[in-house]
Design a protein around this motif. Structure first.
Motif, PDB file in Angstrom:
ATOM      1  N   THR A 180       0.989  -1.163   0.155  1.00 17.26           N
ATOM      2  CA  THR A 180      -0.005  -0.014   0.002  1.00 17.26           C
ATOM      3  C   THR A 180       0.746   1.380  -0.255  1.00 17.26           C
ATOM      4  O   THR A 180       0.656   2.284  -0.794  1.00 17.26           O
ATOM      5  CB  THR A 180      -0.858  -0.073   1.248  1.00 17.26           C
ATOM      6  OG1 THR A 180      -1.758  -1.243   1.167  1.00 17.26           O
ATOM      7  CG2 THR A 180      -1.803   1.301   1.128  1.00 17.26           C
ATOM      8  N   VAL A 209      -1.312  12.802   2.227  1.00 16.90           N
ATOM      9  CA  VAL A 209      -2.625  12.154   2.826  1.00 16.90           C
ATOM     10  C   VAL A 209      -3.481  11.783   1.711  1.00 16.90           C
ATOM     11  O   VAL A 209      -4.114  10.572   1.695  1.00 16.90           O
ATOM     12  CB  VAL A 209      -3.420  13.269   3.697  1.00 16.90           C
ATOM     13  CG1 VAL A 209      -4.492  12.445   4.255  1.00 16.90           C
ATOM     14  CG2 VAL A 209      -2.581  13.213   4.910  1.00 16.90           C
ATOM     15  N   ALA A 210      -3.684  12.560   0.596  1.00 15.92           N
ATOM     16  CA  ALA A 210      -4.320  12.344  -0.497  1.00 15.92           C
ATOM     17  C   ALA A 210      -3.981  10.887  -1.189  1.00 15.92           C
ATOM     18  O   ALA A 210      -4.713  10.243  -1.684  1.00 15.92           O
ATOM     19  CB  ALA A 210      -4.349  13.467  -1.650  1.00 15.92           C
ATOM     20  N   SER A 217      -4.996   7.876   0.631  1.00 20.70           N
ATOM     21  CA  SER A 217      -6.496   7.720   0.089  1.00 20.70           C
ATOM     22  C   SER A 217      -6.671   7.026  -1.085  1.00 20.70           C
ATOM     23  O   SER A 217      -7.343   6.058  -1.149  1.00 20.70           O
ATOM     24  CB  SER A 217      -7.466   9.074   0.537  1.00 20.70           C
ATOM     25  OG  SER A 217      -8.490   8.919   0.236  1.00 20.70           O
ATOM     26  N   CYS A 231      -5.600   3.377  -0.820  1.00 24.83           N
ATOM     27  CA  CYS A 231      -6.564   2.550   0.024  1.00 24.83           C
ATOM     28  C   CYS A 231      -7.573   2.125  -1.038  1.00 24.83           C
ATOM     29  O   CYS A 231      -8.152   0.979  -1.255  1.00 24.83           O
ATOM     30  CB  CYS A 231      -6.917   3.252   1.086  1.00 24.83           C
ATOM     31  SG  CYS A 231      -5.949   3.315   2.511  1.00 24.83           S
ATOM     32  N   LYS A 232      -8.104   3.032  -2.017  1.00 23.92           N
ATOM     33  CA  LYS A 232      -9.111   2.782  -3.045  1.00 23.92           C
ATOM     34  C   LYS A 232      -8.881   1.982  -4.002  1.00 23.92           C
ATOM     35  O   LYS A 232      -9.607   1.154  -4.358  1.00 23.92           O
ATOM     36  CB  LYS A 232      -9.561   4.251  -3.604  1.00 23.92           C
ATOM     37  CG  LYS A 232     -10.146   5.322  -2.582  1.00 23.92           C
ATOM     38  CD  LYS A 232     -10.598   6.725  -3.290  1.00 23.92           C
ATOM     39  CE  LYS A 232     -11.102   7.759  -2.410  1.00 23.92           C
ATOM     40  NZ  LYS A 232     -12.567   7.399  -1.878  1.00 23.92           N
ATOM     41  N   GLN A 238     -11.040   3.485   3.949  1.00 25.88           N
ATOM     42  CA  GLN A 238     -10.433   4.402   4.312  1.00 25.88           C
ATOM     43  C   GLN A 238      -9.852   4.614   5.628  1.00 25.88           C
ATOM     44  O   GLN A 238     -10.610   4.541   6.746  1.00 25.88           O
ATOM     45  CB  GLN A 238     -11.464   5.802   3.908  1.00 25.88           C
ATOM     46  CG  GLN A 238     -11.653   5.679   2.248  1.00 25.88           C
ATOM     47  CD  GLN A 238     -10.102   6.134   1.641  1.00 25.88           C
ATOM     48  OE1 GLN A 238      -9.690   7.107   1.706  1.00 25.88           O
ATOM     49  NE2 GLN A 238      -9.941   5.205   0.687  1.00 25.88           N
ATOM     50  N   ILE A 251      -8.065   9.667   9.510  1.00 30.66           N
ATOM     51  CA  ILE A 251      -6.814  10.560   9.419  1.00 30.66           C
ATOM     52  C   ILE A 251      -6.897  11.359  10.855  1.00 30.66           C
ATOM     53  O   ILE A 251      -7.734  12.003  11.301  1.00 30.66           O
ATOM     54  CB  ILE A 251      -6.600  11.515   8.373  1.00 30.66           C
ATOM     55  CG1 ILE A 251      -6.780  10.882   7.162  1.00 30.66           C
ATOM     56  CG2 ILE A 251      -5.674  12.435   8.434  1.00 30.66           C
ATOM     57  CD1 ILE A 251      -5.460   9.781   6.749  1.00 30.66           C
ATOM     58  N   PRO A 274     -10.496  17.383   5.434  1.00 33.60           N
ATOM     59  CA  PRO A 274     -10.990  16.731   4.462  1.00 33.60           C
ATOM     60  C   PRO A 274     -11.290  17.518   3.121  1.00 33.60           C
ATOM     61  O   PRO A 274     -11.050  16.797   2.044  1.00 33.60           O
ATOM     62  CB  PRO A 274     -12.343  16.281   5.083  1.00 33.60           C
ATOM     63  CG  PRO A 274     -12.073  16.227   6.273  1.00 33.60           C
ATOM     64  CD  PRO A 274     -11.180  17.588   6.783  1.00 33.60           C
ATOM     65  N   THR A 283      -8.019  17.952   1.310  1.00 38.54           N
ATOM     66  CA  THR A 283      -7.576  16.439   0.732  1.00 38.54           C
ATOM     67  C   THR A 283      -8.360  15.911  -0.466  1.00 38.54           C
ATOM     68  O   THR A 283      -7.785  15.380  -1.343  1.00 38.54           O
ATOM     69  CB  THR A 283      -7.523  15.374   1.967  1.00 38.54           C
ATOM     70  OG1 THR A 283      -7.017  15.723   3.037  1.00 38.54           O
ATOM     71  CG2 THR A 283      -7.100  14.007   1.529  1.00 38.54           C
ATOM     72  N   GLU A 284      -9.678  16.172  -0.483  1.00 43.88           N
ATOM     73  CA  GLU A 284     -10.692  15.861  -1.710  1.00 43.88           C
ATOM     74  C   GLU A 284     -10.193  16.705  -2.630  1.00 43.88           C
ATOM     75  O   GLU A 284     -10.358  16.242  -3.939  1.00 43.88           O
ATOM     76  CB  GLU A 284     -11.931  16.050  -1.088  1.00 43.88           C
ATOM     77  CG  GLU A 284     -12.625  15.130  -0.291  1.00 43.88           C
ATOM     78  CD  GLU A 284     -13.973  15.502   0.456  1.00 43.88           C
ATOM     79  OE1 GLU A 284     -14.402  16.224  -0.242  1.00 43.88           O
ATOM     80  OE2 GLU A 284     -14.420  14.727   1.450  1.00 43.88           O
ATOM     81  N   ILE A 306      -7.157  15.130  -4.127  1.00 43.08           N
ATOM     82  CA  ILE A 306      -7.601  13.790  -4.820  1.00 43.08           C
ATOM     83  C   ILE A 306      -8.520  14.022  -6.278  1.00 43.08           C
ATOM     84  O   ILE A 306      -8.333  13.368  -7.051  1.00 43.08           O
ATOM     85  CB  ILE A 306      -8.713  12.999  -3.967  1.00 43.08           C
ATOM     86  CG1 ILE A 306      -7.961  12.528  -2.796  1.00 43.08           C
ATOM     87  CG2 ILE A 306      -9.330  11.687  -4.574  1.00 43.08           C
ATOM     88  CD1 ILE A 306      -8.830  11.895  -1.646  1.00 43.08           C
TER      89      ILE A 306
END
Length: 335
Positions: A173, A200-201, A204, A207-208, A214, A217, A225, A228-229, A232
């Motif tokens: 991972t 961090v992104a 994530s 993991c996806k 998820q 954090i 968030p 981070t989004e 992403i």
């Protein structure tokens, strides 16, 4: 010293990051085909870095510098490959992985002309290198001025490794997250968000891709968030449109990545905080327009110069600038 101060025509402060609105305003006036040329430049940097055995942090920083350069100078105004090589030269010096300039120029020529057999110590090789030397040196100077000689750099890989250990992720991972961090340099996200947010992104997304839950954090990661989004979204957009140019794109199928993008967009809509495009005023001048106008004034004025300052010097500069303006008004008799 006081005499030289009067010739400062332009004052430029380092900006490590730009807002989404500022970048969108610049790109709104550009040809979308420039993105394909940018990917070609990234491929050039990656290949040249492997030839010269540069680490990932050097090639990644070179891509970051090239993205910044292309924001302020359209592709049709700069030589693509020479600019990419100049960014790699600057990155190697910042990361303290510098090679001999002659070796970089020779690798640049051999990569540009594959199959050519040139003796590195011959007179012919010397002439070929000299042809590109002045051009690349000029682009190197432009790159240094563009970053305001600010050599502070933070890479997402370092944060990702620490976060992965803290969250007790497996090596597989963490390896995928590492590749996602590398792909992040091929987007504008590194110019918009700090490195730890990108890390961090990347975790994530890893993991996806491995269909893992998820992670939670911790607040100590300082990764909201919403930010981070946003990172992403930028990275997944890269996978959707430029999959062959990415590390992850060579590891997963198009269907897998497309499904990941669709699931993320659906989750964004259901979350109640969908990504909204920034409102852009087409009549306002962009940062690139202001920068080029500043360069034009400097070229027209023979005795003026530019001052480059870091954000930590801003308070001192503001005090000195106010003193200078007050002194000038007194000399003119307006005070």
């Amino acid at each position: 010293m006081a005499e030289n101060e009067n010739h400062v025509l332009s004052i430029r402060m380092s900006h490590p990051y730009y807002s989404e609105k500022e970048i969108s305003r610049i790109l709104s006036t550009r040809d979308p085909k420039e993105n394909n040329l940018r990917m070609q430049a990234f491929a050039w940097i990656s290949t040249l870095s492997k030839t010269l055995k540069f680490p990932v942090r050097t090639s990644g920083l070179a891509m970051l510098l090239y993205s910044r350069f292309q924001l302020f100078f359209p592709v049709n105004e700069i030589p693509l490959l020479e600019c990419a090589t100049a960014c790699l030269v600057v990155a190697s010096k910042i990361e303290d992985t510098a090679k001999k300039f002659r070796d970089i120029l020779l690798a640049h020529y051999l990569q540009k002309h594959p199959g050519s057999e040139v003796d590195a110590h011959s007179q012919v090789c010397y002439k070929l290198i000299e042809e590109n030397k002045k051009r690349i040196l000029g682009l190197e100077r432009m790159t240094l001025e563009l970053i305001c000689f600010d050599f502070r750099v933070r890479h997402p890989h370092n944060y990702m490794v620490k976060f992965a250990k803290s969250l007790k992720f497996s090596s597989s991972t963490a390896s995928i997250a590492w590749n996602v961090c590398t792909d992040a340099y091929k987007t504008y996200t590194m110019l918009k968000y700090p490195a730890h947010i990108v890390a961090v992104a990347s975790i994530s997304i890893a993991c996806k891709l491995q269909q893992l839950p998820q992670p939670i954090i911790p607040r100590s990661f300082f990764a909201p968030p919403a930010l981070t989004e946003a990172v992403i979204a930028d990275i997944l957009d890269l996978y959707m449109h430029y999959q062959p140019h990415t590390c992850i794109g060579n590891m997963y199928t198009t269907e897998k990545l497309l499904g990941l993008c669709v699931d993320f967009q659906r989750a964004q809509k259901n979350s109640g905080r969908p990504q909204k495009p920034p409102q852009i005023d087409p009549h306002s001048s962009s940062l690139a327009d202001e920068y080029r106008e500043s360069n034009k004034r400097l070229q027209e004025s023979k005795e003026s110069c530019a001052r480059f300052i870091l954000d930590c010097d801003r308070k001192y500069f503001n005090t000195e600038f106010e003193k200078r303006m007050l002194e000038e008004r007194r000399n003119k008799g307006t005070v």
